[in-house]
Design a protein around this motif. Structure first.
Motif, PDB file in Angstrom:
ATOM      1  N   ALA A  73      73.913  12.614  93.433  1.00 16.56           N
ATOM      2  CA  ALA A  73      73.105  13.415  95.175  1.00 16.56           C
ATOM      3  C   ALA A  73      74.365  12.649  95.915  1.00 16.56           C
ATOM      4  O   ALA A  73      74.103  14.019  97.203  1.00 16.56           O
ATOM      5  CB  ALA A  73      72.355  12.401  95.034  1.00 16.56           C
ATOM      6  N   THR A 104      66.428   4.368  74.778  1.00 15.92           N
ATOM      7  CA  THR A 104      66.451   5.670  75.072  1.00 15.92           C
ATOM      8  C   THR A 104      67.055   6.607  76.486  1.00 15.92           C
ATOM      9  O   THR A 104      67.131   6.829  77.621  1.00 15.92           O
ATOM     10  CB  THR A 104      65.822   4.411  76.815  1.00 15.92           C
ATOM     11  N   GLU A 148      72.014   9.300  91.083  1.00 16.65           N
ATOM     12  CA  GLU A 148      71.750   8.562  92.243  1.00 16.65           C
ATOM     13  C   GLU A 148      73.482   9.167  92.712  1.00 16.65           C
ATOM     14  O   GLU A 148      73.526   9.388  94.239  1.00 16.65           O
ATOM     15  CB  GLU A 148      71.825   7.286  92.890  1.00 16.65           C
ATOM     16  N   GLN A 149      75.060   8.547  91.630  1.00 19.66           N
ATOM     17  CA  GLN A 149      76.155   8.559  92.882  1.00 19.66           C
ATOM     18  C   GLN A 149      75.747  10.336  92.612  1.00 19.66           C
ATOM     19  O   GLN A 149      77.080  10.587  93.881  1.00 19.66           O
ATOM     20  CB  GLN A 149      76.972   8.156  91.188  1.00 19.66           C
ATOM     21  N   ILE A 198      68.665   5.774  80.082  1.00 18.46           N
ATOM     22  CA  ILE A 198      68.305   5.998  80.686  1.00 18.46           C
ATOM     23  C   ILE A 198      69.161   5.240  82.164  1.00 18.46           C
ATOM     24  O   ILE A 198      68.856   6.151  83.005  1.00 18.46           O
ATOM     25  CB  ILE A 198      67.237   5.905  80.888  1.00 18.46           C
ATOM     26  N   ASP A 243      70.500  -4.294  84.657  1.00 22.17           N
ATOM     27  CA  ASP A 243      69.765  -2.576  85.084  1.00 22.17           C
ATOM     28  C   ASP A 243      68.661  -2.751  83.922  1.00 22.17           C
ATOM     29  O   ASP A 243      68.607  -1.110  84.012  1.00 22.17           O
ATOM     30  CB  ASP A 243      71.164  -1.928  84.857  1.00 22.17           C
ATOM     31  N   VAL A 244      69.088  -3.093  82.981  1.00 17.10           N
ATOM     32  CA  VAL A 244      67.717  -3.024  81.747  1.00 17.10           C
ATOM     33  C   VAL A 244      66.352  -4.181  81.808  1.00 17.10           C
ATOM     34  O   VAL A 244      67.578  -5.316  82.205  1.00 17.10           O
ATOM     35  CB  VAL A 244      68.471  -3.106  80.467  1.00 17.10           C
ATOM     36  N   GLN A 274      69.792   6.889  85.278  1.00 22.08           N
ATOM     37  CA  GLN A 274      69.755   6.855  87.176  1.00 22.08           C
ATOM     38  C   GLN A 274      70.566   7.065  88.163  1.00 22.08           C
ATOM     39  O   GLN A 274      70.711   7.056  89.324  1.00 22.08           O
ATOM     40  CB  GLN A 274      68.583   6.119  86.753  1.00 22.08           C
ATOM     41  N   LYS A 275      71.410   6.026  87.431  1.00 23.33           N
ATOM     42  CA  LYS A 275      72.504   5.611  88.087  1.00 23.33           C
ATOM     43  C   LYS A 275      73.664   6.694  88.762  1.00 23.33           C
ATOM     44  O   LYS A 275      74.355   7.050  90.111  1.00 23.33           O
ATOM     45  CB  LYS A 275      73.312   4.732  87.815  1.00 23.33           C
ATOM     46  N   ARG A 282      70.038   2.832  98.491  1.00 22.18           N
ATOM     47  CA  ARG A 282      71.147   3.870  99.093  1.00 22.18           C
ATOM     48  C   ARG A 282      70.318   5.383  98.066  1.00 22.18           C
ATOM     49  O   ARG A 282      69.519   5.941  99.920  1.00 22.18           O
ATOM     50  CB  ARG A 282      71.829   3.990  98.373  1.00 22.18           C
ATOM     51  N   ARG A 288      63.080   1.099  83.055  1.00 21.48           N
ATOM     52  CA  ARG A 288      64.201   1.587  82.693  1.00 21.48           C
ATOM     53  C   ARG A 288      63.290   0.354  81.441  1.00 21.48           C
ATOM     54  O   ARG A 288      63.276  -0.051  81.679  1.00 21.48           O
ATOM     55  CB  ARG A 288      65.264   1.219  83.743  1.00 21.48           C
TER      56      ARG A 288
END
Lengths: 227, 165
Positions: free
Chosen positions: A162, A148, A159-160, A151, A135-136, A155-156, B111, B165
């Motif tokens: 939303a 960061t 999204e979850q 960050i 993820d980085v 982001q995840k 998604r 990121r």
């Protein structure tokens, strides 16, 4: 819109450096080795500043974990010629790695010396390369890096939230340092939410911020050690 | 005489090059997968095979577990189906070549785009249902200006930290 901030309780901090280790592994931060380290090129997004008080045998050691302080009035973003570092809507000081040209003006401007320059191309032993966090990004040599506030986790989490048509729950988004702290010395949350844990903690009389007099308005707060 | 020899030599090299290009294209993917056939004749939709599109970051490229649901009969005249069936029977993964790659410094989630953004697959992948051959290269070159153009048109965030990121 949330305004993310951190509170570090120095009463609870034992200086164990779990936050440093968690940050290094979470963010694929390069391990530079002895030779580079002796040249002052150690890479730490989260560092522990050690303060020694008194003389032997009455020495008191104080520990102060120091990530990027995500100032509300950050000196670093004013000097960046390419807008690789800027303050986003949620108050996080972004460092956009592919945009950075490695001029290091921001490193010179930061009064807290939180930024580090990546001198070497990312190179991990095979055993560790397989365990990198996907993820980085693995940053190339020649750019400036810093904390960061994890960050990628925001982001995840966004999204979850939303997908489930709700706001981010308290504690759903935590940087690796806050999540890993064994004594729960690091709290993280929305400073704009008066009911959040961090909003309550910063009302403490023990609250202070680093170099407050220079007007950078850091969003990382400390609770001083009781005597 | 010399110029004619040169011409033939040039022609030979050119045809050899052309042959290599055609061979390489034909063999880029392990199976000459036909999207059109699966969509029109078999009546499948994208999400029947790319099962993670609506729920995960990555869309998932179907492999023997999905393909084997239908292709388990070796009695066929089609050489490509035979290949698939042999992969299924040997329980070895089909070595698909990844064509669509997003740089590691950008967070791209299917998604977020399909379920939340309500985008059609065709927006980024083109008219896949008309393709008779597998992907050799992406439909669009995946770069930031492509992303930003779309984000601006649809009034979605263009904050760097929404993706970087």
């Amino acid at each position: 819109m949330a305004k993310w901030g951190m509170v570090i309780d120095l009463n609870k901090c034992t200086g164990c450096a779990e936050c440093v280790a968690a940050c290094k592994t979470e963010n694929n931060i390069a391990i530079v080795g002895k030779e580079q380290s002796e040249m002052g090129r150690t890479m730490l997004w989260m560092d522990i500043l050690t303060l020694y008080e008194g003389k032997y045998p009455d020495v008191k050691v104080r520990y102060l974990p120091r990530p990027c302080l995500h100032c509300d009035n950050p000196p670093c973003i004013k000097v960046c010629p390419v807008r690789a570092t800027y303050k986003n809507e949620e108050g996080i000081i972004a460092q956009v790695f592919p945009q950075c040209i490695g001029c290091r003006y921001c490193m010179a401007a930061c009064p807290y010396t939180v930024k580090c320059f990546n001198w070497t191309a990312p190179d991990w032993p095979d055993e560790m390369a397989a365990a990198l966090n996907p993820d980085v990004s693995a940053r190339p040599a020649g750019i400036v890096e810093k904390c960061t506030f994890c960050i990628h986790r925001l982001q995840k989490a966004k999204e979850q939230a939303a997908v489930e048509k709700r706001d981010i729950r308290p504690g759903e988004y935590l940087p690796a340092c806050a999540e890993s702290c064994p004594t729960r010395a690091i709290s993280f949350g929305d400073l704009d939410d008066p009911k959040s844990e961090v909003s309550g903690l910063i009302r403490s009389p023990r609250m202070f911020r680093l170099l407050e007099e220079i007007g950078t308005e850091p969003k990382v707060y400390y609770l001083s050690e009781s005597e | 005489m010399v110029s004619r020899r040169k011409f033939y030599l040039f022609l030979f090299v050119f045809l050899l090059f052309l042959g290599i290009v055609v061979w390489a294209q034909k063999n880029f993917q392990p199976v000459q997968y036909n999207h059109k056939l699966h969509v029109e004749d078999a009546g499948l939709s994208c999400t029947d095979c790319h099962v993670n599109v609506e729920t995960h970051e990555r869309a998932s490229i179907p492999n023997i577990a999905v393909c084997g649901d239908c292709h388990d009969d070796p009695e066929t005249d089609n050489a490509e189906i035979k290949k698939v069936v042999s992969y299924v029977q040997e329980e070895s993964r089909i070595p698909w070549q990844t064509v669509h790659r997003v740089r590691d410094y950008a967070y791209f989630s299917h998604r977020r785009h399909v379920t939340l953004g309500q985008l059609e697959c065709e927006t980024c992948h083109g008219n896949v249902s008309a393709r008779e051959l597998p992907f050799e290269k992406p439909y669009v070159e995946i770069n930031m200006s492509w992303c930003i153009d779309c984000h601006e048109q649809r009034a979605v965030t263009t904050d760097c930290y929404a993706c970087h990121r």
